[in-house]
Enzyme design. Structure first.
Site, short mmCIF file in Angstrom:
data_model
loop_
_atom_site.label_atom_id
_atom_site.label_comp_id
_atom_site.label_asym_id
_atom_site.label_seq_id
_atom_site.Cartn_x
_atom_site.Cartn_y
_atom_site.Cartn_z
N ASP A 292 55.88 -43.81 5.40
CA ASP A 292 55.93 -42.94 4.19
C ASP A 292 54.84 -43.38 3.45
O ASP A 292 54.93 -43.94 2.13
CB ASP A 292 57.23 -43.45 3.48
CG ASP A 292 57.56 -42.87 2.28
OD1 ASP A 292 57.05 -41.87 1.95
OD2 ASP A 292 58.43 -43.25 1.44
N HIS B 87 63.65 -51.11 -1.01
CA HIS B 87 63.84 -50.91 0.59
C HIS B 87 62.50 -51.60 0.96
O HIS B 87 61.64 -51.74 0.55
CB HIS B 87 63.99 -49.53 0.83
CG HIS B 87 62.92 -48.59 0.71
ND1 HIS B 87 63.30 -47.80 -0.31
CD2 HIS B 87 61.72 -48.51 0.78
CE1 HIS B 87 62.11 -47.25 -0.62
NE2 HIS B 87 61.11 -47.51 -0.03
N ASP C 213 58.37 -49.20 -7.77
CA ASP C 213 58.76 -48.07 -7.02
C ASP C 213 60.13 -47.95 -6.88
O ASP C 213 60.82 -48.53 -6.45
CB ASP C 213 58.03 -48.11 -5.50
CG ASP C 213 58.33 -47.12 -4.56
OD1 ASP C 213 57.76 -46.15 -4.89
OD2 ASP C 213 59.13 -46.95 -3.69
N GLU D 17 58.71 -46.45 -11.97
CA GLU D 17 58.51 -45.21 -11.32
C GLU D 17 60.10 -44.68 -11.25
O GLU D 17 60.61 -44.96 -10.32
CB GLU D 17 57.71 -45.21 -9.84
CG GLU D 17 57.58 -43.67 -9.31
CD GLU D 17 58.30 -43.47 -8.11
OE1 GLU D 17 58.48 -42.27 -7.69
OE2 GLU D 17 59.06 -44.49 -7.50
N ASP E 209 53.03 -37.56 -4.77
CA ASP E 209 54.22 -36.96 -4.33
C ASP E 209 54.21 -35.55 -4.65
O ASP E 209 53.41 -34.94 -5.31
CB ASP E 209 55.32 -37.74 -5.04
CG ASP E 209 55.57 -39.05 -4.55
OD1 ASP E 209 55.64 -39.08 -3.29
OD2 ASP E 209 56.14 -39.87 -5.21
N ARG F 198 53.39 -33.78 2.09
CA ARG F 198 52.86 -34.21 0.88
C ARG F 198 51.19 -34.56 1.17
O ARG F 198 50.38 -34.87 0.08
CB ARG F 198 53.34 -35.29 0.45
CG ARG F 198 54.98 -35.23 -0.22
CD ARG F 198 55.70 -36.23 -0.58
NE ARG F 198 56.17 -37.38 0.40
CZ ARG F 198 56.74 -38.39 0.43
NH1 ARG F 198 57.03 -38.97 -0.59
NH2 ARG F 198 56.80 -39.09 1.42
C1 GLC Z 1 58.51 -43.52 -4.36
C2 GLC Z 1 57.19 -42.84 -3.86
C3 GLC Z 1 57.26 -42.05 -2.66
C4 GLC Z 1 57.88 -42.76 -1.70
C5 GLC Z 1 59.35 -43.31 -2.34
C6 GLC Z 1 59.99 -44.14 -1.26
O1 GLC Z 1 59.07 -42.30 -5.13
O2 GLC Z 1 56.34 -42.23 -4.91
O3 GLC Z 1 55.88 -41.60 -2.42
O4 GLC Z 1 58.25 -41.69 -0.70
O5 GLC Z 1 58.94 -43.91 -3.64
O6 GLC Z 1 59.60 -45.38 -1.36
#
Ligand code: GLC
Length: 645
Positions: free
Chosen positions: A140, A183, A283, A325, A395, A519
């Protein structure tokens, strides 16, 4: 006014004695204790909101004492500097840049060798995308971390990170890093230990022996990645349980109700601050706390936890700030900057996702009415905080148009979201965009959009068609979008490559671990030859870079653009014209943006209280005159107007 229970006051008194004893021989102990007196109540009240504070507080005190002992003399000096200038990220000269280390410059040493490029642009804040050791791909884009105390080996070492932070500081640039808190990678040592039967580590996660509770939770849970990771739980054979996995199956959600998890992260945050990190991007912060019957986003405990962590940082490593975020709706996002008891006590920055969405929406409609009505619904944010404003990021764009906002403008939310997805995928008649659908969800009809700013705005299609007029429009559209981002108030975040109009990168499909996630379309490699040539070239990159530089320069000296001064947001009689008015003791600034692809007018009365006989544009420095009582505005043009002194 901070209210503190008598239990809190007694616990803090004890904690203070514990801290004083731990730092008996430390020269900075008095300062630290003064900060503890100031922010200890925030810490206590935060802990009380989610934990048994009495048992957690002494653990925090230990972490704070240790972090303070580990803090270098240089960073302690930086603490003092920041305490004396707490609004550094709100100031009009504050400018952010967001990049992947490898895609921007190969590795951390490479970033260090490109500091001049950032300085020339005026950057004062650099967000390097996830760079702590992730699981092997797919991961990711690094958001599946295996080790929070190790730098991804192909990017460098912790020493390289410290060196880079010091070099950035020298150049007046703050460093932001991601902290993935919701996570960890299933390969993280906590998850490995849990799978190997460590019962304490199993409690770090949310594991269910059968589907009873997962099914019950699923009833109110949305899916983040419906296309490549449907559902929110994943079966794990070794655990013999369903593990909570909001994002991908290999990203294991943490059990934040467990105070051990909280203490681990407090420790990690202070550790990163001691490497020289100035800002932590929290995040996916909304997802931390799970509660049956809800969408498990933005539960009250999330804000209490943030307050506890923020207070710990304020005490131990006060140069550090937090950025939330939280890609949530207008009603909720403000909470991440703190409302009520949390005002000014949690994150300092939060992404203004709605502003980004509304800019693209207004461009597609040639109309700013929905933008102005939705942005006017936002509550005031604490004056010590600021938005992170942006046009694009790494994103996708989720078309977060609120149904009520759409209804208030006489149209249907779902239909408008569908229109935007189609428009930016270039499927709508007359659309110049070259985006791609991301995570189409047949159940909800929801589709998000990938694509770079330049390709979404129409630069890619205009270049292909050799259509000079369309190219000019597309360049001006990107500049108008960035003018709003730079002019709105808060820290503008330039997404790497937007300054030179990098187009979609279709080669992502050749990398097996990226191919399924489009993305990567808008996560290109930096084009250094193009970037270097752009300073003097007359191609689209040069035109963009010069336009953006003009805006950045104009912004720097404009006191009214300090983030503490909120704009009044409205549109002209011609609803394609967006107006932001800032009345500031240092002088009023009125910013005018034509969000349509044709020329429009703004009547003189929208320019009150400026004297329309002596207007000056801050961007070009030229005087501006009205014709027949109105301002004439070419397609996608921007004026930042002040009275000529
Ligand atoms: C946030 C990040 C994204 C990621 C997600 C999971 O939204 O910007 O890119 O997939 O977290 O960590």
């Amino acid at each position: 006014m901070i209210s503190l229970s008598s239990q809190g006051a007694a616990a803090l008194q004890q904690a203070r004695a514990q801290l004083a004893a731990a730092l008996r021989d430390d020269s900075g102990a008095d300062d630290l204790l003064a900060r503890f007196d100031r922010w200890g109540p925030d810490l206590w009240n935060g802990l009380v909101g989610a934990y048994d504070a009495e048992t957690v507080l002494p653990r925090f005190v230990e972490l704070i004492a240790q972090a303070h002992r580990d803090r270098s003399a240089e960073l302690r000096a930086r603490d003092t500097e920041r305490l004396l200038q707490p609004d550094w990220f709100q100031r009009p000269e504050a400018l952010g840049y967001v990049a992947y280390t490898d895609r921007f410059a190969g590795d951390l040493a490479g970033v260090q060798s490109h500091i001049d490029y950032l300085s020339d642009l005026g950057v004062t804040y650099l967000h390097l995308m996830p760079l702590l050791e992730p699981r092997p791909a797919p991961n990711d884009g690094g958001y599946a971390v295996m080790d929070y105390r190790k730098v991804r080996s192909d990017l460098g070492t912790m020493q390289n990170l410290r060196d880079l932070a010091a070099a950035l500081h020298e150049a007046g640039i703050a460093l932001t890093l991601d902290l993935v808190l919701n996570h960890v990678a299933q390969e993280h040592e906590w998850a490995v230990a849990a799978r190997n039967g460590d019962t304490a580590k199993r409690e770090y996660f949310l594991a269910f022996p059968d589907r009873t509770l997962p099914d019950e939770y699923e009833r109110s849970l949305p899916e983040v990645f419906p296309a490549f990771a449907p559902g929110n739980f994943t079966w794990d054979d070794s655990l013999n349980a369903w593990v909570w996995t909001t994002f991908n199956t290999w990203q294991w959600d943490l059990n934040w109700a467990n105070p051990d998890v909280l203490c681990e992260f407090a420790d990690i945050i202070l550790f990163l601050a001691n490497q020289g990190v100035d800002c932590i991007r929290l995040d996916a912060i909304a997802f931390l706390w799970k509660r049956m019957g809800t969408n498990c986003q933005g539960e009250p405990e999330v804000h209490a936890i943030t307050q506890a962590l923020r207070a710990a940082a304020r005490i131990a490593t006060p140069a550090l700030i937090f950025k939330a975020e939280a890609i949530v709706g207008p009603d909720d996002v403000v909470k991440y900057l703190g409302v009520g008891e949390h005002a000014g006590r949690i994150s300092d920055l939060a992404y203004h996702n709605s502003l980004m969405v509304q800019i693209w929406s207004a461009f597609a409609m040639h109309d700013a009415r929905l933008l102005t009505s939705s942005l006017n619904r936002f509550a005031q944010i604490p004056s010590t905080t600021a938005w992170g404003t942006y046009l694009r990021c790494h994103d996708d764009i989720g078309w977060a148009i609120d149904d009520r906002d759409a209804n208030s403008q006489g149209f249907d939310g779902g239909a408008h979201r569908a229109f935007l997805a189609e428009y930016y995928a270039g499927e709508f008649d007359g659309s110049p965009s070259r985006g791609a659908h991301f995570q189409s969800n047949p159940l909800t009809g929801d589709r998000r959009t990938s694509g770079s700013a330049a390709s979404l705005a129409g630069i890619e299609s205009a270049l292909e068609a050799h259509d000079e007029a369309a190219l000019t429009l597309a360049i001006d559209k990107v500049l108008c979008g960035y003018a709003i981002v730079l002019g709105f108030g808060g820290i503008p975040l330039i997404y790497m490559g937007d300054e030179i109009g990098l187009l979609n990168d279709y080669s992502f499909v050749d990398e097996p671990e990226h191919a399924a996630d489009n993305r990567w379309l808008h996560r290109p490699m930096m084009d250094w030859p193009r970037a270097k040539a752009a300073r003097t070239s007359s191609d689209y990159s040069g035109r963009l870079l010069r336009g953006l530089t003009e805006l950045i320069e104009a912004r720097k000296d404009c006191d009214a653009l300090h983030a503490a001064t909120a704009p009044e947001i409205f549109h002209g009689a011609d609803s394609a014209v967006l107006v932001l008015r800032r009345r500031h003791p240092g002088g009023t600034v009125i910013q005018v943006f034509n969000m349509a692809g044709s020329s429009r007018e703004l009547a003189a009365d929208s320019l009150w209280p400026l004297d329309t006989n002596q207007l000056r544009d801050l961007i070009t420095g030229s005087s501006v005159t009205l014709s027949s009582g109105a301002l004439r505005l070419p397609a996608y043009s921007t004026l930042w107007l002040v009275d000529t002194p």
